[in-house]
Design a protein around this motif. Structure first.
Motif, PDB file in Angstrom:
ATOM      1  N   TYR A  70      -7.755  15.689  -1.979  1.00  0.00           N
ATOM      2  CA  TYR A  70      -7.994  14.547  -2.855  1.00  0.00           C
ATOM      3  C   TYR A  70      -6.831  13.561  -2.754  1.00  0.00           C
ATOM      4  CZ  TYR A  70     -11.805  17.262  -4.791  1.00  0.00           C
ATOM      5  OH  TYR A  70     -12.968  17.985  -4.938  1.00  0.00           O
ATOM      6  N   GLY A  71      -7.134  12.353  -2.310  1.00  0.00           N
ATOM      7  CA  GLY A  71      -6.109  11.365  -2.041  1.00  0.00           C
ATOM      8  C   GLY A  71      -5.966  10.334  -3.148  1.00  0.00           C
ATOM      9  N   LEU A 123     -11.247  10.143  -3.067  1.00  0.00           N
ATOM     10  CA  LEU A 123     -10.080   9.254  -3.103  1.00  0.00           C
ATOM     11  C   LEU A 123     -10.089   8.451  -4.388  1.00  0.00           C
ATOM     12  CD1 LEU A 123      -7.649   7.970  -1.416  1.00  0.00           C
ATOM     13  CD2 LEU A 123      -9.285   6.151  -0.850  1.00  0.00           C
ATOM     14  N   ILE A 124      -8.903   8.253  -4.966  1.00  0.00           N
ATOM     15  CA  ILE A 124      -8.721   7.343  -6.103  1.00  0.00           C
ATOM     16  C   ILE A 124      -7.990   6.108  -5.602  1.00  0.00           C
ATOM     17  CG2 ILE A 124      -7.600   7.003  -8.335  1.00  0.00           C
ATOM     18  CD1 ILE A 124      -7.937  10.011  -8.811  1.00  0.00           C
ATOM     19  N   LEU A 125      -8.607   4.940  -5.769  1.00  0.00           N
ATOM     20  CA  LEU A 125      -8.020   3.657  -5.387  1.00  0.00           C
ATOM     21  C   LEU A 125      -7.498   2.994  -6.648  1.00  0.00           C
ATOM     22  CD1 LEU A 125      -7.490   1.330  -3.375  1.00  0.00           C
ATOM     23  CD2 LEU A 125      -9.844   0.561  -3.786  1.00  0.00           C
ATOM     24  N   ASP A 126      -6.192   2.877  -6.768  1.00  0.00           N
ATOM     25  CA  ASP A 126      -5.548   2.371  -7.982  1.00  0.00           C
ATOM     26  C   ASP A 126      -5.233   0.890  -7.845  1.00  0.00           C
ATOM     27  OD1 ASP A 126      -4.142   1.968 -10.301  1.00  0.00           O
ATOM     28  OD2 ASP A 126      -2.768   3.656 -10.038  1.00  0.00           O
ATOM     29  N   GLU A 158      -6.313   7.087   6.927  1.00  0.00           N
ATOM     30  CA  GLU A 158      -6.200   7.946   8.114  1.00  0.00           C
ATOM     31  C   GLU A 158      -5.026   8.912   7.973  1.00  0.00           C
ATOM     32  OE1 GLU A 158      -5.863   5.088  11.229  1.00  0.00           O
ATOM     33  OE2 GLU A 158      -8.021   4.607  11.250  1.00  0.00           O
ATOM     34  N   ARG A 159      -3.896   8.446   7.412  1.00  0.00           N
ATOM     35  CA  ARG A 159      -2.744   9.325   7.208  1.00  0.00           C
ATOM     36  C   ARG A 159      -3.062  10.433   6.205  1.00  0.00           C
ATOM     37  NH1 ARG A 159       0.217   4.438   7.010  1.00  0.00           N
ATOM     38  NH2 ARG A 159       0.407   4.635   4.736  1.00  0.00           N
ATOM     39  N   LEU A 160      -3.777  10.074   5.136  1.00  0.00           N
ATOM     40  CA  LEU A 160      -4.146  11.071   4.138  1.00  0.00           C
ATOM     41  C   LEU A 160      -5.055  12.141   4.743  1.00  0.00           C
ATOM     42  CD1 LEU A 160      -4.809   8.863   0.968  1.00  0.00           C
ATOM     43  CD2 LEU A 160      -2.884  10.406   1.360  1.00  0.00           C
ATOM     44  N   GLU A 161      -5.952  11.731   5.627  1.00  0.00           N
ATOM     45  CA  GLU A 161      -6.843  12.704   6.268  1.00  0.00           C
ATOM     46  C   GLU A 161      -6.048  13.664   7.154  1.00  0.00           C
ATOM     47  OE1 GLU A 161     -10.020  10.508   8.165  1.00  0.00           O
ATOM     48  OE2 GLU A 161     -11.304  10.857   6.414  1.00  0.00           O
ATOM     49  N   LYS A 162      -5.035  13.128   7.846  1.00  0.00           N
ATOM     50  CA  LYS A 162      -4.205  13.996   8.683  1.00  0.00           C
ATOM     51  C   LYS A 162      -3.422  14.981   7.818  1.00  0.00           C
ATOM     52  CE  LYS A 162      -3.578  10.849  12.622  1.00  0.00           C
ATOM     53  NZ  LYS A 162      -2.588  10.056  13.408  1.00  0.00           N
ATOM     54  N   VAL A 176       0.842  -1.203   0.000  1.00  0.00           N
ATOM     55  CA  VAL A 176       0.000   0.000   0.000  1.00  0.00           C
ATOM     56  C   VAL A 176       0.873   1.248   0.000  1.00  0.00           C
ATOM     57  CG1 VAL A 176      -1.801   1.284   1.231  1.00  0.00           C
ATOM     58  CG2 VAL A 176      -1.816  -1.229   1.263  1.00  0.00           C
ATOM     59  N   ARG A 177       0.581   2.169  -0.920  1.00  0.00           N
ATOM     60  CA  ARG A 177       1.231   3.476  -0.937  1.00  0.00           C
ATOM     61  C   ARG A 177       0.161   4.543  -1.109  1.00  0.00           C
ATOM     62  NH1 ARG A 177       4.503   0.857  -4.539  1.00  0.00           N
ATOM     63  NH2 ARG A 177       3.815   2.140  -6.288  1.00  0.00           N
ATOM     64  N   ALA A 178       0.358   5.690  -0.501  1.00  0.00           N
ATOM     65  CA  ALA A 178      -0.667   6.729  -0.548  1.00  0.00           C
ATOM     66  C   ALA A 178      -0.026   8.106  -0.603  1.00  0.00           C
ATOM     67  CB  ALA A 178      -1.586   6.620   0.669  1.00  0.00           C
ATOM     68  N   SER A 179      -0.720   9.044  -1.244  1.00  0.00           N
ATOM     69  CA  SER A 179      -0.264  10.428  -1.315  1.00  0.00           C
ATOM     70  C   SER A 179      -1.449  11.306  -1.692  1.00  0.00           C
ATOM     71  CB  SER A 179       0.862  10.588  -2.342  1.00  0.00           C
ATOM     72  OG  SER A 179       0.417  10.190  -3.622  1.00  0.00           O
ATOM     73  N   LEU A 180      -1.278  12.617  -1.557  1.00  0.00           N
ATOM     74  CA  LEU A 180      -2.303  13.573  -1.972  1.00  0.00           C
ATOM     75  C   LEU A 180      -2.021  14.027  -3.392  1.00  0.00           C
ATOM     76  CD1 LEU A 180      -2.709  15.792   1.230  1.00  0.00           C
ATOM     77  CD2 LEU A 180      -4.335  14.102   0.343  1.00  0.00           C
TER      78      LEU A 180
END
Length: 471
Positions: free
Chosen positions: A202-203, A236-239, A223-227, A193-197
Motif C-alpha cells: 500500500y503506497g 495507493l493514497i494520493l495526498d 514505479e518506484r513504489l511498485e519496485k 512529489v514524495r512517495a513511501s509505503l
C-alpha cells in the motif's frame, strides 16, 4: 476640455485608451459572442477629470507612471481575485515560482477584503515549518498594515534577499489574540512529489504543488513504489491536502497517470480559443488498483482538477473536506512594457459538467471533527466563494453531498504536540487521523461511520476499476 488637458498631461493617451477598452484590440476580436466596442465617453471623461485633479491638487507630486500603473492595476483587480497586471519584475517572479525555485517564505495567499488569507503553506518551506496554516489571516508584514496594500505589493514585501527575515502578524480563526511569526527568507526549492509505503503493498504519494515536471515525477514515483513493494501495488493514497495548485498541464498529466481513457477536464469562456478539452491517454500506472485521494480546504486549482477527474470517472474515492473552489483559468498575455496581463478567460469543468469555481470538490467520505469548536474552525477556513469579487459558477452541482461521514475524535485537552499533519515530514499514521482512516478503507477494514448521530463500523466500498481496459 478635460480630455484635452489629459492629452497634454499624458501624451500616450491613445495607448491608454486601448488598454481601457480591453486587453488590446487583437484580443477583443477573438470573442465568441458579440462584443460592445463602443467608447464609454462619460466614464473616460470622469477618469480624465480625476487624473487632472490629482496632477494639479494632490498634496505630493504623483508621476504619470505611478498613476497609470495604479489605474491599470485597479481596473484589472476589479474583475475578480485572480486577474492582475504583472510588472516585468512580478512576471519574472511568477515564472520562477512555476519552475519550483524562488526566493521567499513559501506561502500561497489570496487577497481577501483588502488583506491576505493563506490558501496553503508549501511543504518544507519556512512558512510550513513555522506552523502557518490554511485560513490564517495576514494583517501586518514587518509591522506595517496589509490593509489596502494590494496582493502583488504584499507578496513582494514577503520576498527579499535570502537569509533576511520577515515578520508576519497573523490572525487565526477563534484565536484569542494575534500571533507574530518571524521567518527567514530562503530559496524555495519545492519537492513536488514524495512517495513511501504505508504498509506492505500500500503506497502513499504526496504532491505539494503542480510544477512543470510533476506529471512525469508522479508516474516515476508509482514505479518506484511498485519496485519497493516487489510487484504491483494493492492500493495507493494520493495526498493533495494543502496543495494550492500550479501548472495546469502538470495536473492533467497527473490525472492521466491513473486513467486509461476519458475526459479529464474542459474549459469554457467567451473567447473562441478559451474552450479546451483534455483527455486521458493512459496507461493507468496502478493497473486498476484502488485509489484514494485526500483533499481539504487548502486543495485548490490544479489539485481540484485532478480530484474532480478521478472522482467523476469513478477511478478514485475522495476523502477529507470540501476543497477551496478555485476553478478559473488565467491566461498570461504579454505586454509591450515587458510585463503581462494575467486575465481570467475561462472556467474549469469536471468530466460530469460541474464547475469547480466557488464550489470546490465535495468528498465521497467527509472527515468531520466531532468537537464543535474544531468544526467551527474548519468552517472558518477561507474558500474561493468568500473572496471579494469572486466569479460565480452555474449552480447545477451545488446539491452534491458526501456519501459517508467519519467523525474525527476530539484530541486530548493538552496534547503533547500539534496534531495538525506536518506535510514536510514522512506520513505519520499515529497523528494523521485522515490518513489512518484512508488506509483502513483502502485495506477493506471497517471504519467508524456516522449514521444519524451514531457511530457504526462500516466497510466503505471502493470504486471497482480492475476490469478496465483502454479503449
Amino acid at each position: 476640455m478635460v480630455l484635452s488637458r489629459l492629452l497634454q498631461a499624458f501624451p500616450r493617451w491613445p495607448l491608454l485608451l486601448s488598454m481601457l477598452l480591453g486587453a488590446g484590440w487583437g484580443h477583443t476580436a477573438m470573442a465568441a459572442d458579440k462584443v460592445d466596442n463602443s467608447i464609454p465617453l462619460r466614464q473616460i471623461q470622469t477618469f480624465s477629470e480625476v487624473f487632472s485633479l490629482i496632477k494639479s491638487d494632490y498634496v505630493d507630486h504623483a508621476s504619470d507612471k505611478k498613476l497609470m500603473e495604479g489605474a491599470i492595476s485597479g481596473m484589472v483587480s476589479a474583475l475578480d481575485p485572480h486577474s492582475a497586471y504583472l510588472s516585468p519584475k512580478e512576471l519574472k517572479e511568477m515564472q520562477s515560482f512555476t519552475d519550483g525555485k524562488f526566493g521567499g517564505v513559501g506561502l500561497e495567499v489570496a487577497a481577501d477584503h483588502g488583506v491576505l488569507r493563506v490558501i496553503a503553506p508549501i511543504d518544507g518551506t519556512p512558512a510550513a515549518k513555522a506552523g502557518i496554516r490554511s485560513g490564517d489571516l495576514i494583517v501586518k508584514i514587518d509591522g506595517k498594515a496589509v490593509q489596502g496594500l494590494g496582493l502583488s505589493a504584499a507578496v513582494d514585501r514577503m520576498r527579499g534577499k535570502v537569509g533576511t527575515t520577515v515578520e508576519l502578524t497573523l490572525l487565526r480563526p477563534h484565536a484569542a489574540k494575534p500571533m507574530t511569526v518571524k521567518l527567514t527568507r530562503a530559496i524555495i526549492k519545492v519537492q513536488s512529489v514524495r512517495a513511501s509505503l504505508l504498509a506492505p503493498g500500500y503506497g502513499y504519494l504526496r504532491i505539494s504543488q503542480f510544477q512543470d515536471n510533476t506529471g512525469v515525477e508522479t508516474r516515476r514515483a508509482v514505479e518506484r513504489l511498485e519496485k519497493e513493494s516487489g510487484g504491483r501495488l494493492k492500493g495507493l493514497i494520493l495526498d493533495l491536502r494543502n496543495n494550492p495548485g500550479g501548472v495546469l498541464g502538470a495536473g492533467v498529466e497527473t490525472a492521466d497517470t491513473f486513467l486509461d481513457r476519458g475526459l479529464i477536464v474542459y474549459t469554457k469562456g467567451r473567447a473562441a480559443n478559451s474552450d479546451m478539452r483534455f483527455t486521458a491517454h493512459g496507461p493507468d500506472a496502478l493497473h486498476g488498483a484502488p485509489l484514494i485521494v485526500l483533499i481539504n480546504g487548502g486543495s485548490a486549482s490544479a489539485a481540484e482538477i485532478v480530484t474532480g477527474a478521478l472522482k467523476d470517472d469513478g477511478r478514485a474515492l475522495v476523502m477529507g473536506s470540501r476543497s477551496f473552489g478555485k476553478g478559473s483559468v488565467q491566461t498570461i498575455i504579454p505586454l509591450d512594457d515587458g510585463g503581462a496581463l494575467k486575465l481570467t478567460t475561462a472556467l474549469y469543468y469536471t468530466p460530469l459538467g460541474c464547475s469547480i469555481q466557488g464550489e470546490g470538490i465535495v468528498p465521497n467520505v467527509a472527515i468531520r471533527p466531532a468537537n464543535a469548536e474544531q468544526e467551527a474552525l474548519d468552517q472558518d477556513l477561507l474558500r474561493e466563494s468568500e473572496l471579494q469579487g469572486v466569479l460565480k459558477a452555474p449552480a447545477q452541482c451545488r446539491a452534491q453531498k458526501p456519501q459517508y461521514t467519519i467523525l474525527e475524535p476530539t484530541p486530548p485537552a493538552a496534547p503533547k504536540k500539534d496534531q495538525t499533519p506536518n506535510f514536510s515530514d514522512k506520513p505519520d499514521l499515529r497523528t494523521d487521523f485522515t490518513l489512518r482512516e484512508a488506509l483502513d478503507v483502502l485495506q477493506g477494514k471497517p471504519v467508524p461511520v456516522d449514521v444519524d448521530g451514531k457511530t457504526v463500523p462500516m466497510v466503505i466500498p471502493l470504486p471497482a476499476v480492475t476490469a478496465r481496459k483502454a479503449g
